[in-house]
Design an enzyme around this catalytic site. Structure first.
Site, PDB file in Angstrom:
ATOM      1  N   GLY A  15      44.582  36.454  44.494  1.00  0.00           N
ATOM      2  CA  GLY A  15      43.578  36.139  43.470  1.00  0.00           C
ATOM      3  C   GLY A  15      42.274  36.892  43.673  1.00  0.00           C
ATOM      4  O   GLY A  15      41.191  36.371  43.413  1.00  0.00           O
ATOM      5  N   ALA A  18      42.231  42.453  41.833  1.00  0.00           N
ATOM      6  CA  ALA A  18      43.504  43.003  41.361  1.00  0.00           C
ATOM      7  C   ALA A  18      44.384  41.912  40.763  1.00  0.00           C
ATOM      8  O   ALA A  18      44.974  42.090  39.685  1.00  0.00           O
ATOM      9  CB  ALA A  18      44.237  43.692  42.513  1.00  0.00           C
ATOM     10  N   ILE A  45      42.694  32.543  52.779  1.00  0.00           N
ATOM     11  CA  ILE A  45      42.444  33.976  53.033  1.00  0.00           C
ATOM     12  C   ILE A  45      41.502  34.456  51.931  1.00  0.00           C
ATOM     13  O   ILE A  45      41.831  34.379  50.739  1.00  0.00           O
ATOM     14  CB  ILE A  45      43.760  34.783  52.987  1.00  0.00           C
ATOM     15  CG1 ILE A  45      44.750  34.212  54.010  1.00  0.00           C
ATOM     16  CG2 ILE A  45      43.500  36.252  53.221  1.00  0.00           C
ATOM     17  CD1 ILE A  45      46.142  34.823  53.938  1.00  0.00           C
ATOM     18  N   LYS A  81      26.286  52.145  34.584  1.00  0.00           N
ATOM     19  CA  LYS A  81      26.387  53.237  35.557  1.00  0.00           C
ATOM     20  C   LYS A  81      26.665  54.517  34.775  1.00  0.00           C
ATOM     21  O   LYS A  81      27.637  54.579  34.013  1.00  0.00           O
ATOM     22  CB  LYS A  81      27.538  52.960  36.539  1.00  0.00           C
ATOM     23  CG  LYS A  81      27.822  54.135  37.467  1.00  0.00           C
ATOM     24  CD  LYS A  81      28.976  53.858  38.410  1.00  0.00           C
ATOM     25  CE  LYS A  81      29.379  55.122  39.132  1.00  0.00           C
ATOM     26  NZ  LYS A  81      30.629  54.955  39.893  1.00  0.00           N
ATOM     27  N   PRO A  99      27.592  63.158  37.010  1.00  0.00           N
ATOM     28  CA  PRO A  99      27.452  62.289  35.842  1.00  0.00           C
ATOM     29  C   PRO A  99      28.782  62.103  35.118  1.00  0.00           C
ATOM     30  O   PRO A  99      29.672  62.947  35.222  1.00  0.00           O
ATOM     31  CB  PRO A  99      26.472  63.054  34.943  1.00  0.00           C
ATOM     32  CG  PRO A  99      26.556  64.480  35.383  1.00  0.00           C
ATOM     33  CD  PRO A  99      27.065  64.513  36.796  1.00  0.00           C
ATOM     34  N   GLY A 351      38.779  52.401  43.273  1.00  0.00           N
ATOM     35  CA  GLY A 351      39.646  51.272  43.638  1.00  0.00           C
ATOM     36  C   GLY A 351      40.063  50.454  42.423  1.00  0.00           C
ATOM     37  O   GLY A 351      41.256  50.196  42.208  1.00  0.00           O
TER      38      GLY A 351
HETATM   39  P1  FAD Z   1      41.686  41.285  47.915  1.00  0.00           P
HETATM   40  O1  FAD Z   1      40.336  41.155  47.328  1.00  0.00           O
HETATM   41  O2  FAD Z   1      41.780  41.462  49.394  1.00  0.00           O
HETATM   42  O3  FAD Z   1      42.499  40.008  47.477  1.00  0.00           O
HETATM   43  C1  FAD Z   1      43.684  39.618  48.134  1.00  0.00           C
HETATM   44  C2  FAD Z   1      44.144  38.273  47.619  1.00  0.00           C
HETATM   45  O4  FAD Z   1      45.421  38.010  48.160  1.00  0.00           O
HETATM   46  C3  FAD Z   1      43.250  37.097  47.987  1.00  0.00           C
HETATM   47  O5  FAD Z   1      43.160  36.211  46.896  1.00  0.00           O
HETATM   48  C4  FAD Z   1      44.034  36.401  49.121  1.00  0.00           C
HETATM   49  O6  FAD Z   1      43.783  35.012  49.172  1.00  0.00           O
HETATM   50  C5  FAD Z   1      45.442  36.696  48.678  1.00  0.00           C
HETATM   51  N1  FAD Z   1      46.418  36.633  49.766  1.00  0.00           N
HETATM   52  C6  FAD Z   1      46.486  37.403  50.879  1.00  0.00           C
HETATM   53  N2  FAD Z   1      47.542  37.019  51.638  1.00  0.00           N
HETATM   54  C7  FAD Z   1      48.145  35.999  50.985  1.00  0.00           C
HETATM   55  C8  FAD Z   1      49.253  35.180  51.241  1.00  0.00           C
HETATM   56  N3  FAD Z   1      49.991  35.308  52.368  1.00  0.00           N
HETATM   57  N4  FAD Z   1      49.582  34.214  50.343  1.00  0.00           N
HETATM   58  C9  FAD Z   1      48.862  34.025  49.221  1.00  0.00           C
HETATM   59  N5  FAD Z   1      47.797  34.798  48.913  1.00  0.00           N
HETATM   60  C10 FAD Z   1      47.435  35.753  49.795  1.00  0.00           C
HETATM   61  N6  FAD Z   1      36.674  49.620  44.110  1.00  0.00           N
HETATM   62  C11 FAD Z   1      35.937  50.088  43.086  1.00  0.00           C
HETATM   63  O7  FAD Z   1      36.449  50.230  41.986  1.00  0.00           O
HETATM   64  N7  FAD Z   1      34.628  50.412  43.256  1.00  0.00           N
HETATM   65  C12 FAD Z   1      33.998  50.308  44.441  1.00  0.00           C
HETATM   66  O8  FAD Z   1      32.804  50.573  44.524  1.00  0.00           O
HETATM   67  C13 FAD Z   1      34.752  49.866  45.539  1.00  0.00           C
HETATM   68  N8  FAD Z   1      34.198  49.752  46.751  1.00  0.00           N
HETATM   69  C14 FAD Z   1      34.954  49.324  47.796  1.00  0.00           C
HETATM   70  C15 FAD Z   1      34.396  49.287  49.068  1.00  0.00           C
HETATM   71  C16 FAD Z   1      35.171  48.904  50.156  1.00  0.00           C
HETATM   72  C17 FAD Z   1      34.570  48.895  51.522  1.00  0.00           C
HETATM   73  C18 FAD Z   1      36.516  48.504  49.971  1.00  0.00           C
HETATM   74  C19 FAD Z   1      37.365  48.075  51.121  1.00  0.00           C
HETATM   75  C20 FAD Z   1      37.069  48.517  48.705  1.00  0.00           C
HETATM   76  C21 FAD Z   1      36.295  48.946  47.613  1.00  0.00           C
HETATM   77  N9  FAD Z   1      36.850  49.008  46.347  1.00  0.00           N
HETATM   78  C22 FAD Z   1      36.109  49.509  45.317  1.00  0.00           C
HETATM   79  C23 FAD Z   1      38.201  48.541  46.087  1.00  0.00           C
HETATM   80  C24 FAD Z   1      38.157  47.144  45.505  1.00  0.00           C
HETATM   81  O9  FAD Z   1      37.420  46.276  46.331  1.00  0.00           O
HETATM   82  C25 FAD Z   1      39.572  46.609  45.355  1.00  0.00           C
HETATM   83  O10 FAD Z   1      40.326  47.561  44.676  1.00  0.00           O
HETATM   84  C26 FAD Z   1      39.612  45.342  44.577  1.00  0.00           C
HETATM   85  O11 FAD Z   1      38.680  44.421  45.018  1.00  0.00           O
HETATM   86  C27 FAD Z   1      40.974  44.728  44.592  1.00  0.00           C
HETATM   87  O12 FAD Z   1      41.208  44.030  45.791  1.00  0.00           O
HETATM   88  P2  FAD Z   1      42.549  43.170  45.862  1.00  0.00           P
HETATM   89  O13 FAD Z   1      42.474  42.132  44.823  1.00  0.00           O
HETATM   90  O14 FAD Z   1      43.669  44.114  45.861  1.00  0.00           O
HETATM   91  O15 FAD Z   1      42.513  42.528  47.312  1.00  0.00           O
END
Ligand code: FAD
Length: 505
Positions: A15, A18, A45, A81, A99, A351
């Site tokens: 959640g 993504a 988590i 932006k 830009p 990302g």
């Molecule tokens: P997460 O936010 O890690 O979410 C993972 C989810 O999975 C959580 O809800 C967690 O509870 C759940 N989960 C994990 N394990 C389990 C399990 N076993 N059972 C049930 N649920 C579980 N993107 C941009 O577009 N612009 C930016 O400026 C940018 N800056 C970034 C800077 C950094 C340092 C990083 C690391 C990333 C950046 N990104 C950026 C990328 C962006 O943060 C991610 O693409 C975006 O937040 C998606 O994350 P996610 O949802 O994939 O993962």
């Protein structure tokens, strides 16, 4: 012949941004197919909680979802932006800009860069290429991309993006998704059952609860609980080519002017610091390499960048970054999206873009019935090329820096990918950028980074000899005059934000 059963249910696991992008988008786009969407996330988590600068694909997402932009911006503390500013990357005191949008008109289908470069090579055009871009002018002047109560050509063309609060984005999309009928569950994946052929049969989330679906979307972040943990898809690691693998992040108080650009400043000890000004606060982060910077020094470096005008709103937080991508994003009945699918360091804010492409392409290749290997392979191929292009484009930023410290030397000397080598070899001849199939970034973007880095072709393209030189000079001078007139008429970015976010003014 009997058809495989249609895909009637999707289980999104995770959640973060993504998970909620996937659930909200697919629920809305597949509503006519009556596909049931469920999202389960761990209550324990946390999400990564960053991802605050976007590129124009986020504008496309807002429009595809039918959202009102002002409401969207209010809900995510959004600001506009228009560009990225790179300070000290090439050497101390040097600045260049990336830009959004085109730089002026294309000439006979070709980027204006060729003509600008021909004049530069002849000693005529001395201003950097980005100075002919409207978005750079606006960004530098702290202007918004539209009048206070009207649209503008930049808005109509979608040649801009947002800065947004990552947590607020997930919360807003959760509200939309659950309003569209997405079922939201809390639970942590504890076991994954596989069918004899190796597909996912169901997942256990504790307390005797079991969930199953026709298609699983792994949005569990860097953990990749389903794609990697259960299906053992190999991760392609790029850390030897992109050295940064850590970030220290911290929110700070809002800056007075709220710059309409992401600011990236190179650090002598290695890596770079971002500043992303939202409507309510500024996000800061120091992206660095654990092989070059120790964790205590990293936090100190970030805190030193906060300066005296602002203050931290929380302690610095260290994040690990896993740089690379999945071999197969879509493997059997599971699709890995978001950080579970791949990640390239965030200099160009890609990302959320790769996340959005992951869900848009899933809809584009939606099989309807069964899992169709042809559509699945096409999906994997397309998304793989998108990630590979992003990797090459980010590597380009490090290639021509002139900083002498160990990190910068090491980052410059990493082995280039064959695709980037080819791209540069052709550019070096006479400035041609071969259209990149995945096309995350237009040729203009490559020109802006290469000009910013001081890397020029050996000679102008022969096509530039066709128009008389004085016509090119006039086009270039006319473009700057035209941009200056537009900039004059547009409001300050902060004033535009005050109209969008009346509660903050
Ligand atoms: P997460 O936010 O890690 O979410 C993972 C989810 O999975 C959580 O809800 C967690 O509870 C759940 N989960 C994990 N394990 C389990 C399990 N076993 N059972 C049930 N649920 C579980 N993107 C941009 O577009 N612009 C930016 O400026 C940018 N800056 C970034 C800077 C950094 C340092 C990083 C690391 C990333 C950046 N990104 C950026 C990328 C962006 O943060 C991610 O693409 C975006 O937040 C998606 O994350 P996610 O949802 O994939 O993962």
């Amino acid at each position: 012949m009997s058809l495989p059963p249609s895909i009637g249910s999707i289980l999104v696991v995770g959640g973060g941004s993504a998970g909620w992008i996937a659930a909200s988008y697919l629920a809305r786009m597949l509503r006519r197919q009556r596909v049931r969407v469920t999202l389960v996330e761990s209550p324990d988590i946390g999400t990564i909680g960053v991802g605050e600068a976007t590129i124009p694909s986020m504008v496309r997402f807002v429009r595809a979802m039918g959202l009102d932009e002002a409401e969207f911006m209010r809900r995510v503390a959004g600001s506009y932006k228009l560009a990225i500013r790179f300070s000290d990357w090439i050497e101390d005191g040097h600045t260049y800009w990336h830009p959004f949008g085109p730089v002026g008109p294309r000439v006979a289908g070709n980027d204006l860069f060729h003509y600008w470069f021909a004049r530069r090579a002849a000693g005529a055009a001395t201003a950097p290429y980005s100075e002919y871009a409207l978005q750079r002018l606006l960004a530098e002047a702290g202007k918004g991309p539209r009048p206070l109560h009207a649209t503008s050509p930049i808005i109509d063309a979608g040649a801009y993006a947002y800065h947004l609060d990552a947590g607020a984005l997930a919360a807003y999309l959760r509200e939309i998704a659950t309003g569209d009928g997405v079922e939201h569950l809390l639970g942590e994946v504890q076991q994954v059952e596989l069918t004899p052929d190796g597909s996912i049969a169901g997942i256990g989330i504790g307390g005797g609860r079991r969930l199953s679906a026709d298609l699983y979307i792994d949005c569990t972040g860097f953990r990749g609980v389903l794609a990697e943990g259960a299906l053992a898809d190999p991760w392609i690691d790029w850390n030897h080519q992109l050295l940064n693998d850590r970030a220290v992040v911290m929110p700070v108080t809002r800056s007075d002017e709220v710059p309409p650009y992401t600011h990236s400043t190179a650090m002598p000890g290695g890596g770079w610091v971002w500043q992303i000004a939202l409507a309510t606060r500024t996000g800061m982060g120091y992206v660095h390499s654990s092989a070059h910077v120790d964790p205590d020094r990293a936090a100190e470096t970030l805190v030193a960048q906060v300066g005296t005008q602002r203050r931290g709103l929380a302690d610095p937080r260290l994040l690990r970054m896993r740089i690379g991508r999945r071999t197969r994003f879509w493997n059997r009945n599971c699709v890995a999206i978001g950080l579970a699918g791949g990640f390239v360091e965030p200099i160009e804010s890609t990302g959320l873009h790769t996340t959005l492409r992951g869900v848009e392409l899933l809809f584009e290749y939606w099989p309807g019935i069964g899992i169709n290997p042809v559509l699945r392979d096409a999906y994997n191929d397309r998304l793989g090329r998108i990630f590979d292009e992003v990797r090459d484009f980010i590597m380009l930023h490090y290639r021509f820096t002139r900083r002498t410290e160990p990190f910068w030397r090491d980052a410059r000397e990493v082995p280039l990918t064959p695709s980037l080598e080819r791209l540069l070899a052709l550019y070096d001849e006479f400035g041609q950028i071969e259209p990149v199939e995945a096309n995350v970034f237009a040729d203009t973007s490559y020109y802006l980074i290469l000009d910013g880095s001081g890397r020029y072709p050996k000679r102008p393209h022969p096509r530039t000899a066709l128009p008389p030189a004085r016509d090119i000079d006039e086009t270039l001078a006319g473009l700057r005059r035209h941009n200056a007139v537009i900039a004059e008429t547009l409001p300050r970015h902060v004033d535009l934000l005050d109209v969008i976010h009346p509660a903050n003014s």
